[in-house]
Design an enzyme around this catalytic site. Structure first.
Site, PDB file in Angstrom:
ATOM      1  N   GLY A  44       0.814  -1.214   0.000  1.00 58.44           N
ATOM      2  CA  GLY A  44       0.000   0.000   0.000  1.00 58.44           C
ATOM      3  C   GLY A  44       0.844   1.258   0.000  1.00 58.44           C
ATOM      4  N   ASP A  45       1.964   1.234   0.720  1.00 57.99           N
ATOM      5  CA  ASP A  45       2.875   2.378   0.722  1.00 57.99           C
ATOM      6  C   ASP A  45       3.529   2.550  -0.643  1.00 57.99           C
ATOM      7  OD1 ASP A  45       2.675   3.054   3.617  1.00 57.99           O
ATOM      8  OD2 ASP A  45       3.523   1.065   3.848  1.00 57.99           O
TER       9      ASP A  45
END
Length: 463
Positions: free
Chosen positions: A257-258
């Protein structure tokens, strides 16, 4: 402060605001249960620490060659000091005062599979600083990574006056400020954030309804719900847009997600449309998971000696230098006759896997033997010149044989990249890479993009 990788001057600087974590992996083996309880005994553990949360997003953006400023709560406790040391070579840190200590997330893994996770350190940001407000006030591009530990709340008034490009929300965080260009919740998070009209459960229809409801409720320009190996679903108009992941990779998704948020923010900062940014972010996140996720990111601290990449025409010297400094050498190969979006996306994703990218190019004679008469359209000198102009390419090497095996034996890359159009087929170079501990990987490839298809369409149009 610039990082070990040369900062690309054609990329817009990025300010990341959010909650920094320190991630720790203890990786070992487990072949028996404890005598006093039915739990595995993990032994011979190797320990590795890395940035987490907003710090990981900022670190990944810096590894892309972008100038990055991180605004986050980081104290003088041992975890905070370790985090400062990891980040110092790569980016500028503007610390916010913290009550408590930097949160630490420790995973215990056996045979690379998580066994248990331990969380400690519940520090929260106390207040904003003038330095942080000034940095945000003049920022050209902002990414918010809100883990609910106070950084976004402390600066909410400044963020509201200058809406960020991307807001990566997490369950304990607050809503994004109105006007944010793109919000990137995961599927489960979107369901939790959605108002009452959001559709419960899973599936594309539920994701589409939840995303549309969040666009209205949050008053943001767009919401993209990340769907793991299925890609992402973007809602910003009348109809949702599904951006599938070109190749499914089921691995350690920690940090994906990052990676997604950092890529989307960078692309938007450089002028991409929202749909283009989401497509690029899906490809980058898929490549990230394929390479092993956050656990496979080269250790930040071990790379502090890496200087800006040399301006050299000797790919072998470049590869040797990166190896000597404990970096990761990535290589990719092909004819690259008519450079198109599929090529560029593949090379950009490949560059993110290591510290330099060497592109291995077929000579004109090699192309003719493989493609037949009339190819290449562009001679070798032109193909090499175009590749060298790409920001993601550090060096170009030429081979005259039918395959690049001899050249790979000289370069000895840690990672050899092929496009997703090889999915399901054996990679002929995979066995060779194993001789020196290298790895051949498939990366996503844009469907329908090929030099052969371009030539066919051009010929059809000329009739």
């Amino acid at each position: 402060m610039t990082g070990p990788m040369a900062v690309r001057t054609d990329r817009t600087p990025l300010v990341v605001v959010g909650d920094a974590l320190l991630d720790r992996d203890l990786t070992g083996t487990a072949d028996r249960l404890a005598p006093d309880a039915p739990v595995p005994v993990v032994q011979e553990c190797a320990e590795r620490i890395r940035p987490g949360g907003a710090a990981l997003a900022a670190y990944l953006a810096a590894r892309d060659g972008r100038e990055v400023t991180l605004i986050a709560g980081v104290g003088e406790d041992p975890a905070g000091l370790a985090l400062r040391e990891l980040l110092a070579p790569w980016l500028k840190l503007i610390p916010l005062p913290l009550t408590g200590t930097v949160p630490e997330k420790t995973r215990v893994l056996a045979q690379d599979r998580p066994v248990v996770r331990l969380d400690r350190g519940g520090g929260r940001v106390r207040e904003a600083t003038d330095e942080a407000r000034d940095a945000l006030g003049c920022a050209r591009a902002v990414l918010v990574s809100d883990y609910g530990r106070g950084a976004a709340d402390a600066l909410r008034d400044v963020l509201a006056a200058r809406p960020p490009l991307v807001w990566d929300p997490h369950p304990r965080g607050g809503p994004p400020v109105p006007g944010t260009r793109l919000v990137t919740p995961a599927e489960k998070e979107a369901h939790g954030f959605a108002p009452s009209e959001g559709r419960p459960g899973g599936g594309l229809r539920a994701a589409a309804l939840n995303a549309a409801a969040l666009v209205r409720d949050w008053r943001v320009a767009a919401v993209t719900v990340t769907l793991g190996s299925r890609g992402a679903l973007l809602s910003y108009g009348e109809h949702p847009l599904l951006v599938p992941a070109p190749a499914a990779h089921h691995g350690d998704s920690c940090g994906a997600g990052d990676r997604f948020a950092a890529t989307a923010a960078g692309l938007l900062a450089d002028g991409a449309l929202v749909g283009e940014a989401v497509e690029g972010a899906v490809g980058a996140a898929t490549a990230f998971v394929a390479a092993g996720g956050a656990a496979a990111v080269p250790p930040a601290g071990s790379e502090r000696a890496l200087a800006a990449l040399p301006d050299t025409d000797d790919p072998g010297a470049l590869a040797a230098r990166i190896r000597a400094e404990h970096g990761t050498v990535v290589a990719a190969g092909g004819c690259f006759d008519l450079l198109h979006a599929g090529h560029v996306g593949l090379l950009q994703a490949a560059r993110r896997l290591g510290d330099c990218l060497v592109v291995c190019v077929n000579s004109d004679a090699s192309v003719r033997r493989g493609k037949g008469g009339g190819r290449p359209v562009n001679p070798l000198a032109d193909r090499v010149r175009v590749l060298r102009a790409l920001a993601c390419v550090d060096a170009v090497a030429v081979f005259d044989e039918d395959t690049p095996e001899r050249l790979l034996g000289e370069l000895r890359p840690d990672v050899w990249v092929k496009g997703g159009d090889y999915a399901g087929a054996d990679l002929p170079e995979a066995g060779l890479l194993k001789e020196w501990g290298g790895q051949a990987v498939l990366l996503p490839y844009l469907d329908g993009r090929s030099s052969t298809a371009l030539l066919a369409r051009a010929a059809e149009g000329a009739r």
